[in-house]
Design a protein around this motif. Sequence first.
Motif, PDB file in Angstrom:
ATOM      1  N   HIS A  44       0.828  -1.144  -0.176  1.00 63.76           N
ATOM      2  CA  HIS A  44      -0.191  -0.006   0.111  1.00 63.76           C
ATOM      3  C   HIS A  44       0.854   1.414  -0.030  1.00 63.76           C
ATOM      4  O   HIS A  44       2.266   1.348   0.511  1.00 63.76           O
ATOM      5  N   VAL A  45       0.253   2.241  -0.515  1.00 62.25           N
ATOM      6  CA  VAL A  45       1.081   3.622  -0.799  1.00 62.25           C
ATOM      7  C   VAL A  45       0.258   4.502  -0.033  1.00 62.25           C
ATOM      8  O   VAL A  45      -0.934   4.685  -0.202  1.00 62.25           O
ATOM      9  N   GLY A  46       0.746   5.699   0.669  1.00 67.28           N
ATOM     10  CA  GLY A  46       0.049   6.638   1.100  1.00 67.28           C
ATOM     11  C   GLY A  46       0.388   7.209   2.602  1.00 67.28           C
ATOM     12  O   GLY A  46       1.063   6.383   3.259  1.00 67.28           O
ATOM     13  N   ASN A  84       5.889  10.996  -6.339  1.00 66.45           N
ATOM     14  CA  ASN A  84       4.860  10.775  -7.220  1.00 66.45           C
ATOM     15  C   ASN A  84       5.188  10.435  -8.859  1.00 66.45           C
ATOM     16  O   ASN A  84       4.735   9.330  -9.375  1.00 66.45           O
ATOM     17  N   LEU A 138       4.936   0.550  -8.012  1.00 69.36           N
ATOM     18  CA  LEU A 138       3.606  -0.289  -7.907  1.00 69.36           C
ATOM     19  C   LEU A 138       3.851  -1.105  -8.940  1.00 69.36           C
ATOM     20  O   LEU A 138       3.135  -2.401  -8.866  1.00 69.36           O
ATOM     21  N   CYS A 179      -2.466  -4.768  -4.793  1.00 70.32           N
ATOM     22  CA  CYS A 179      -2.491  -3.216  -4.034  1.00 70.32           C
ATOM     23  C   CYS A 179      -3.764  -3.382  -3.152  1.00 70.32           C
ATOM     24  O   CYS A 179      -4.816  -4.004  -3.422  1.00 70.32           O
ATOM     25  N   GLN A 196      -5.835  -1.352   0.428  1.00 69.40           N
ATOM     26  CA  GLN A 196      -6.316  -0.377   1.136  1.00 69.40           C
ATOM     27  C   GLN A 196      -6.915  -0.845   2.421  1.00 69.40           C
ATOM     28  O   GLN A 196      -8.144  -0.804   2.771  1.00 69.40           O
ATOM     29  N   LYS A 256      -5.204   6.907  -4.276  1.00 68.34           N
ATOM     30  CA  LYS A 256      -4.569   5.930  -4.508  1.00 68.34           C
ATOM     31  C   LYS A 256      -4.895   4.651  -5.259  1.00 68.34           C
ATOM     32  O   LYS A 256      -4.511   3.991  -6.107  1.00 68.34           O
ATOM     33  N   GLU A 271      -4.812   5.296  -8.881  1.00 67.85           N
ATOM     34  CA  GLU A 271      -3.458   4.872  -9.450  1.00 67.85           C
ATOM     35  C   GLU A 271      -3.179   3.491  -9.511  1.00 67.85           C
ATOM     36  O   GLU A 271      -2.501   3.232 -10.610  1.00 67.85           O
ATOM     37  N   TYR A 272      -3.618   2.835  -8.563  1.00 64.44           N
ATOM     38  CA  TYR A 272      -3.786   1.342  -8.742  1.00 64.44           C
ATOM     39  C   TYR A 272      -4.440   0.774  -9.933  1.00 64.44           C
ATOM     40  O   TYR A 272      -3.805  -0.120 -10.689  1.00 64.44           O
TER      41      TYR A 272
END
Length: 380
Positions: free
Chosen positions: A219-221, A271, A278, A284, A286, A301, A304-305
């Motif tokens: 996960h990203v963020g 970014n 990714l 991915c 959340q 996000k 983006e995924y």
Amino acid sequence: MRSETASDPKFVWLLSPPWDGVWTRQNHFSRRFAADGAGVLYVENPVSLRARMRGGPAAWHSTVRRDVEPGLNVMSMPVQIPGSTFSSLAGGLNARRFAAPIARWLDQAGWADPIYWCRLPMSVDILDHLPPGRVVYDVTDDYVHYAGSARARALTEARENRIAARAGMIFTTTQPLAQRLRAINPNVHVVPNGVDARFFDPQPADDPFASVPHPRIGHVGLTSNWMDFELLAKIAARWPGQVISIGPVKPEVRAAYERIPGLVRLPPVHNLDLPRYLDAIDVCIQPHLPLEVRHRADPLKIVEYMAMGKPIVSTALRNLEPLSDVVELATDHQGFIAAIERALADRDPALRNRRIERARPRSWDRLYGDVRRAVLDMAR
């Protein structure tokens, strides 16, 4: 790209996320306006007194970095007096202190009638101490739900009512936010969060996780109090050393985050470099708590995924229900882990392509075109 002229619009982006932090729509829209010739002063949101003390003496004063990108200048704010979220007195004191360096900048730059781009309700207090200009209110969250007390909620609601009434244009990320604000101001447009074009066509690159075995779940963020740490711990226990967590961590949740074994922790990734990270992740995720504030947000996000074609598993949130054909939504921890298992087995190229096509209309370039036309019409 063209150079800035006296007739180009001048923007003051008030109380925005750090320019060098996790990128948001504020970065994407402001840099595109600057690339089109507008002047942009991007004013970062002040951080806490505790963070400023850790930053040393130089962190106590406002500073300006000129031309971070052509035509775009970034200003940091002086140390913040605690209490703005629940005290109109503290908010007013901070507003005067924050407005002073901005007003000096406008005077020195000769900017008349700027467009103040606001993302937080408390921006309205600063506007009271700045030269006249038109106002854009860009709403990405239901801020009343972030308030920690009845007093803070009442003050946030009062500020939002004031700034919404004052705005010449309001953008929101979701329809529910738009419906509420249209009761105050009819000039509301829904502009969801988007994705940069480079996510649709990531270039071949070295594996940034060469030492992490597959399968990789990531996960990203920003990690904040909306993260379901119990769920994240269960995922990390199921796939130890294979769960990748990328991004900044709020100080108030850092202890809970760092107690989780089996995580591969990475700092924020810019970014513009994120697609290669990714691309190296298999699924991915959340793993958020189903808080009301998350139900009402538009998670950037996730888009983006989707643009990367990646299998996605998320906590079931109302705002993601329209994407349920391309995002697995889990209602409990067991279901979340089972959904990851299914996603790891996903080899369907048609589903991958459907994710990408669902994200394509939400490119930042396309969304910016809509925003630019609306803002320039307002400015005429």
